[in-house]
Design an enzyme around this catalytic site. Sequence first.
Site, PDB file in Angstrom:
ATOM      1  N   ASP A 159       0.825  -1.219   0.000  1.00 14.13           N
ATOM      2  CA  ASP A 159       0.000   0.000   0.000  1.00 14.13           C
ATOM      3  C   ASP A 159       0.862   1.272   0.000  1.00 14.13           C
ATOM      4  O   ASP A 159       0.690   2.158   0.860  1.00 14.13           O
ATOM      5  CB  ASP A 159      -0.905   0.031   1.250  1.00 14.13           C
ATOM      6  CG  ASP A 159      -1.666  -1.269   1.463  1.00 14.13           C
ATOM      7  OD1 ASP A 159      -2.048  -1.899   0.464  1.00 14.13           O
ATOM      8  OD2 ASP A 159      -1.881  -1.656   2.633  1.00 14.13           O
ATOM      9  N   GLU A 206     -11.333  -0.033  -3.194  1.00 18.19           N
ATOM     10  CA  GLU A 206     -10.505   0.581  -2.136  1.00 18.19           C
ATOM     11  C   GLU A 206      -9.349   1.331  -2.801  1.00 18.19           C
ATOM     12  O   GLU A 206      -9.266   1.431  -4.016  1.00 18.19           O
ATOM     13  CB  GLU A 206      -9.969  -0.500  -1.184  1.00 18.19           C
ATOM     14  CG  GLU A 206      -9.065  -1.526  -1.853  1.00 18.19           C
ATOM     15  CD  GLU A 206      -8.730  -2.727  -0.964  1.00 18.19           C
ATOM     16  OE1 GLU A 206      -9.283  -2.862   0.139  1.00 18.19           O
ATOM     17  OE2 GLU A 206      -7.902  -3.544  -1.396  1.00 18.19           O
TER      18      GLU A 206
END
Length: 390
Positions: free
Chosen positions: A74, A290
């Site tokens: 991420d 997301e």
Amino acid sequence: MRLRFPMPARRARAVPLLAVSALVIPVLAGLAPALFTGGTATAQSAAKPQAEPRSPEGKRYLSQPLVTSIYTADPSAHVFNGKIYVYPSHDIDVTKADDDLGNQYAMRDYRVLSMDRIGGPVKVNPVALDVKDVPWASQQMWAPDAAYKNGTYYLYFPVRDKQLDKNGLGTFRIGVATSKSPVGPFKADPKPIAGSFSMDPAVFTDANGASYMYFGGIWGGQLQRWKDGKFDPNGSDTDLGQDDQPALSGKIARLNPDMKSFAETPRDVQILDEAGKPVLGGDHERRFFEASWVFKRGGKYYYTYSTGDTHFLNYATGDNPYGPFTYKGHILKPVQGWTSHHSIIEWNKKWWLFYADTQLSNKNHLRNVKVTELKFAADGSIPTIDPFVN
Ligand code: FUB
């Protein structure tokens, strides 16, 4: 049920972390490999070249992990004072089975990566923030982001609070922590950002100085539990199950000048198809899942995000930070591993995509951050990147 996390087709032998660190990895996609000693990468090694890393299916990777001494995912990249800082999740090995709630993503702290140039040595900095130092948090420090204003660095992080739902898990909220250094240590505010919920914060600052937080994620990220504006602890674990209705949207809220609070109630970030209609919940190759990230290029705002269970990174463009954004295409095809979460920055007159896969472990919850150049066509469109080389 569509299982979020297991991906049998992508499973194969796990490669021990140290075994991979010892390899001499050829330069791919114009980037030097990251080999590690004591937490700092060196661009090349004098050791004898060994076999080039291959995926379990025998494919060559487009680029190599930025660091191999810890697992990272991420990646939110930023340029501060001419230097590149990456704010990743810090993956850890746990014995929890993969599930739709993301229990196996049990991260406890953050560590910032820093480098003077892309392709150069990468430093793994000490712990920037630990979950034990966040008074309201229970567990799972997921994808963070960072921002800078007036001498202070802000770290935004999603973590579960202590209010348990039907699964006995806390509710995701977004916290903020500050430091005078881009690599921390950061000091967390005593409470989450008022009005924040779900996960994956990404802060974009426009040319006029206004900053906006994009956030949210469905399934384990709980966005579907907020459909009526307040949290339903007994709500769905995945999505709304309404394939013929507009998909759930990521959220946006302008930040106050203090960079620590919302100036407005969060609004939907709408993604429209080419006919101007909202992308539907059943359209899993295009709908938002997301990992929001926004950047501006040539006067256009690019809203980029992950499609989760179809494993694409997508983009949509608009003419202001709030959208609506019109769907344009895939940025990145599926990587090895379940999640795909990224950031995009301009550095040295080129654009760069930071992303992650599971090259080092072949386990969904033990990921490694990578970077590759992102190109634009003359009309501003993005040619889709394949994370493997044919
Ligand atoms: O890393 C934990 C979660 O998985 C992130 O918050 C999501 O974006 C996905 O990568």
